[in-house]
Design an enzyme around this catalytic site. Structure first.
Site, PDB file in Angstrom:
ATOM      1  N   ASN A   7      -4.376 -37.247  -5.793  1.00  0.00           N
ATOM      2  CA  ASN A   7      -4.137 -38.689  -5.858  1.00  0.00           C
ATOM      3  C   ASN A   7      -5.447 -39.412  -6.168  1.00  0.00           C
ATOM      4  O   ASN A   7      -6.479 -38.776  -6.391  1.00  0.00           O
ATOM      5  CB  ASN A   7      -3.508 -39.193  -4.553  1.00  0.00           C
ATOM      6  CG  ASN A   7      -4.358 -38.844  -3.339  1.00  0.00           C
ATOM      7  OD1 ASN A   7      -5.501 -39.286  -3.215  1.00  0.00           O
ATOM      8  ND2 ASN A   7      -3.796 -38.030  -2.442  1.00  0.00           N
TER       9      ASN A   7
ATOM     10  N   ASP B 214       1.563 -35.231   0.365  1.00  0.00           N
ATOM     11  CA  ASP B 214       2.764 -35.005   1.180  1.00  0.00           C
ATOM     12  C   ASP B 214       3.373 -33.623   0.923  1.00  0.00           C
ATOM     13  O   ASP B 214       4.011 -33.054   1.811  1.00  0.00           O
ATOM     14  CB  ASP B 214       3.816 -36.081   0.877  1.00  0.00           C
ATOM     15  CG  ASP B 214       3.363 -37.459   1.345  1.00  0.00           C
ATOM     16  OD1 ASP B 214       2.713 -37.539   2.401  1.00  0.00           O
ATOM     17  OD2 ASP B 214       3.653 -38.442   0.641  1.00  0.00           O
TER      18      ASP B 214
ATOM     19  N   LYS C 284      -3.303 -18.699 -14.744  1.00  0.00           N
ATOM     20  CA  LYS C 284      -2.972 -19.956 -15.390  1.00  0.00           C
ATOM     21  C   LYS C 284      -1.584 -19.871 -16.044  1.00  0.00           C
ATOM     22  O   LYS C 284      -1.289 -18.921 -16.767  1.00  0.00           O
ATOM     23  CB  LYS C 284      -4.016 -20.292 -16.449  1.00  0.00           C
ATOM     24  CG  LYS C 284      -3.735 -21.592 -17.202  1.00  0.00           C
ATOM     25  CD  LYS C 284      -4.776 -21.847 -18.278  1.00  0.00           C
ATOM     26  CE  LYS C 284      -4.418 -23.091 -19.074  1.00  0.00           C
ATOM     27  NZ  LYS C 284      -5.384 -23.340 -20.160  1.00  0.00           N
TER      28      LYS C 284
ATOM     29  N   VAL D 212      -2.171 -36.430  11.017  1.00  0.00           N
ATOM     30  CA  VAL D 212      -2.394 -37.372  12.109  1.00  0.00           C
ATOM     31  C   VAL D 212      -1.300 -37.254  13.173  1.00  0.00           C
ATOM     32  O   VAL D 212      -1.573 -37.334  14.380  1.00  0.00           O
ATOM     33  CB  VAL D 212      -2.505 -38.819  11.571  1.00  0.00           C
ATOM     34  CG1 VAL D 212      -1.182 -39.321  11.023  1.00  0.00           C
ATOM     35  CG2 VAL D 212      -3.048 -39.754  12.632  1.00  0.00           C
TER      36      VAL D 212
ATOM     37  N   PHE E  49      -4.134 -44.740   9.091  1.00  0.00           N
ATOM     38  CA  PHE E  49      -4.281 -45.668   7.967  1.00  0.00           C
ATOM     39  C   PHE E  49      -3.013 -45.615   7.138  1.00  0.00           C
ATOM     40  O   PHE E  49      -2.424 -44.539   6.966  1.00  0.00           O
ATOM     41  CB  PHE E  49      -5.484 -45.295   7.101  1.00  0.00           C
ATOM     42  CG  PHE E  49      -6.775 -45.925   7.567  1.00  0.00           C
ATOM     43  CD1 PHE E  49      -7.398 -46.891   6.808  1.00  0.00           C
ATOM     44  CD2 PHE E  49      -7.336 -45.558   8.775  1.00  0.00           C
ATOM     45  CE1 PHE E  49      -8.577 -47.478   7.239  1.00  0.00           C
ATOM     46  CE2 PHE E  49      -8.505 -46.134   9.224  1.00  0.00           C
ATOM     47  CZ  PHE E  49      -9.133 -47.094   8.452  1.00  0.00           C
TER      48      PHE E  49
ATOM     49  N   LYS F  70       5.030 -46.576  11.154  1.00  0.00           N
ATOM     50  CA  LYS F  70       4.215 -45.367  11.312  1.00  0.00           C
ATOM     51  C   LYS F  70       3.495 -45.359  12.669  1.00  0.00           C
ATOM     52  O   LYS F  70       3.332 -44.309  13.288  1.00  0.00           O
ATOM     53  CB  LYS F  70       3.168 -45.290  10.195  1.00  0.00           C
ATOM     54  CG  LYS F  70       3.724 -44.895   8.838  1.00  0.00           C
ATOM     55  CD  LYS F  70       2.612 -44.802   7.804  1.00  0.00           C
ATOM     56  CE  LYS F  70       3.153 -44.381   6.442  1.00  0.00           C
ATOM     57  NZ  LYS F  70       2.074 -44.301   5.424  1.00  0.00           N
TER      58      LYS F  70
ATOM     59  N   LYS G 156       4.550 -42.040  14.686  1.00  0.00           N
ATOM     60  CA  LYS G 156       3.530 -40.997  14.810  1.00  0.00           C
ATOM     61  C   LYS G 156       2.760 -41.065  16.126  1.00  0.00           C
ATOM     62  O   LYS G 156       1.822 -40.310  16.354  1.00  0.00           O
ATOM     63  CB  LYS G 156       2.555 -41.091  13.627  1.00  0.00           C
ATOM     64  CG  LYS G 156       3.254 -40.871  12.281  1.00  0.00           C
ATOM     65  CD  LYS G 156       2.263 -40.838  11.124  1.00  0.00           C
ATOM     66  CE  LYS G 156       3.000 -40.618   9.803  1.00  0.00           C
ATOM     67  NZ  LYS G 156       2.094 -40.467   8.650  1.00  0.00           N
TER      68      LYS G 156
END
Length: 417
Positions: free
Chosen positions: A223, A293, A303, A322, A337, A351, A355
């Protein structure tokens, strides 16, 4: 040695320049000291002015240069006693043989020697002279007296000298002297932070950056996270007196000064490193990393070659780092975060509860001015209901400033706890 400038306090430095060819280095030294954020005022002896002009130092320091003990104009402004009180450190570079002798014998016949006797600030001398003058018994005796009086003597370098001799007596390079001054104040600030800082004595683990989930030996899923927020938080926690471990995904950032860094690539590696930190002892866990995720179910050994217009890759869910840490029996204070693109506060509040976190900071990464690659951020902070703390809006500011506000929020929550 590098320093995070945000943890070096603003300090006033008197740079005293005495007669010697090394005075030209002192002009560079002014710039290097200012690079570290120090306010610099220059004092020059008559001998120094034979080698370099006061105007040079005035232009470089941005302050008037002090040259005379009994100057009515100077005494009406910042006189020698006020100058002595203003200083947090007096650095004499170069320190001539004559000046060292004056200091050792308590003479006060010019501005610098009077300043030396009048200041309570630490005094450092960086001797620079001919190698035979350095080796002379009288010089070494005077230096020993200064050491016994509490003066810090910076040893000269060895090498070829302006007179053609080779040996000890060269003034160290300006960059090295400036780093030594910065290290001195950094160490002093750190000692204060470890005793009185907002996170004094706390052990903090921070995850930062992206993870990379391999598809084959050359391809991966990742990301846009740069790790800037996590690295800024690591520096802020360290400045607040904490012992900080940074578990970092693949990013191109320098490790903040004083922070231990563990490099990882995948989500599983980040989880393992985080669990290890929990076992070693962790009071606060801050999860800023943008963890993938999903990961590829089976990574290809070689490859993958192009074959057709489509490629199907099977993905499996990664563990939630977390949430996993928060479920442990000896769990630390948990800070999450949430980087969202819509319904930011709603998702963040969900969250926080789901969590079982103590605190969560959320931001809208769809905004171009505070996205992943930006040096600025703006956040909303929520606390678990049991802390009885209202949500906090952190207005747009540099990530360093936001980090300091987050440290304050963590501190306030810990006080409630």
């Amino acid at each position: 040695m590098s320093f995070d400038l945000s943890v070096i306090p603003h300090k006033n430095i008197i740079l005293a320049v005495t007669g010697g060819i090394a005075a030209y280095k002192s002009a560079i030294l002014v710039r290097r000291l200012k690079d570290f954020g120090f306010d610099v005022r220059v004092v020059m002896t008559h001998g120094a002015q034979a080698f370099i002009t006061p105007l040079t130092f005035q232009a470089l320091s941005g302050n008037p240069v002090h040259t005379e003990l009994l100057d009515p104009e100077a005494e009406a402004g910042m006189g020698h006693i006020e100058l002595a009180r203003w200083a947090d450190l007096v650095l004499v570079a170069p320190a001539s043989c004559d000046t060292i002798a004056k200091f050792a014998n308590g003479l006060a016949d010019d501005l610098l020697s009077t300043l030396y006797l009048a200041t309570k600030a630490p005094v450092w001398v960086a001797p620079a002279m001919n190698q035979q003058m350095w080796a002379a018994k009288a010089t070494q005796r005077n230096l020993q007296t200064l050491v016994e009086d509490g003066v810090h003597v910076i040893m000269p370098d060895a090498g070829e000298q302006a007179c053609g001799d080779v040996g000890l007596g060269r003034m160290p390079e300006p960059e090295d002297l400036a780093r030594q001054v910065a290290a001195y104040f950094h160490k002093a600030q750190r000692a204060i932070a470890e005793k009185f800082g907002l996170l004094a004595g706390k052990r903090v683990t921070i995850t930062a950056g992206p993870t990379r989930e391999a598809i084959d030996p050359v391809r991966y899923i990742s990301n846009h996270s740069t790790g800037k927020m996590g690295f800024a938080l690591a520096a802020a926690c360290y400045a607040a007196g904490a012992k900080v471990t940074l578990v970092a995904g693949p990013v191109s950032l320098d490790t903040p000064n004083g922070v231990e860094r563990i490099n990882v690539k995948s989500a599983m590696q980040m989880l393992d490193a985080s669990m290890n930190q929990l076992e070693e002892g962790c009071d606060i866990f801050i999860a800023t990393a943008a963890v993938a995720d999903y990961r590829v179910a089976e990574v290809a050994e070689h490859k993958i070659k192009k074959a057709g217009d489509e490629l199907a890759v099977s993905l499996v869910k990664n563990p939630d780092i977390v949430a996993t840490i928060a479920q442990q029996q000896q769990r630390p204070f948990m800070v999450g975060f949430a980087a969202e693109t819509r319904n930011v506060e709603e998702y963040a509040a969900g969250k926080l509860v789901a969590k079982k976190l103590d605190m969560i900071a959320c931001n809208d990464v769809s905004r171009p001015d505070i996205g992943f690659a930006s040096d600025e951020n703006a956040m909303t902070v929520f606390f678990a209901q049991s802390y009885h703390l209202e949500k906090r809006e952190l207005e747009k500011a540099s990530k360093q400033e936001i980090s300091q506000q987050l440290v304050e929020a963590i501190h306030d929550a810990l006080l409630q706890k």
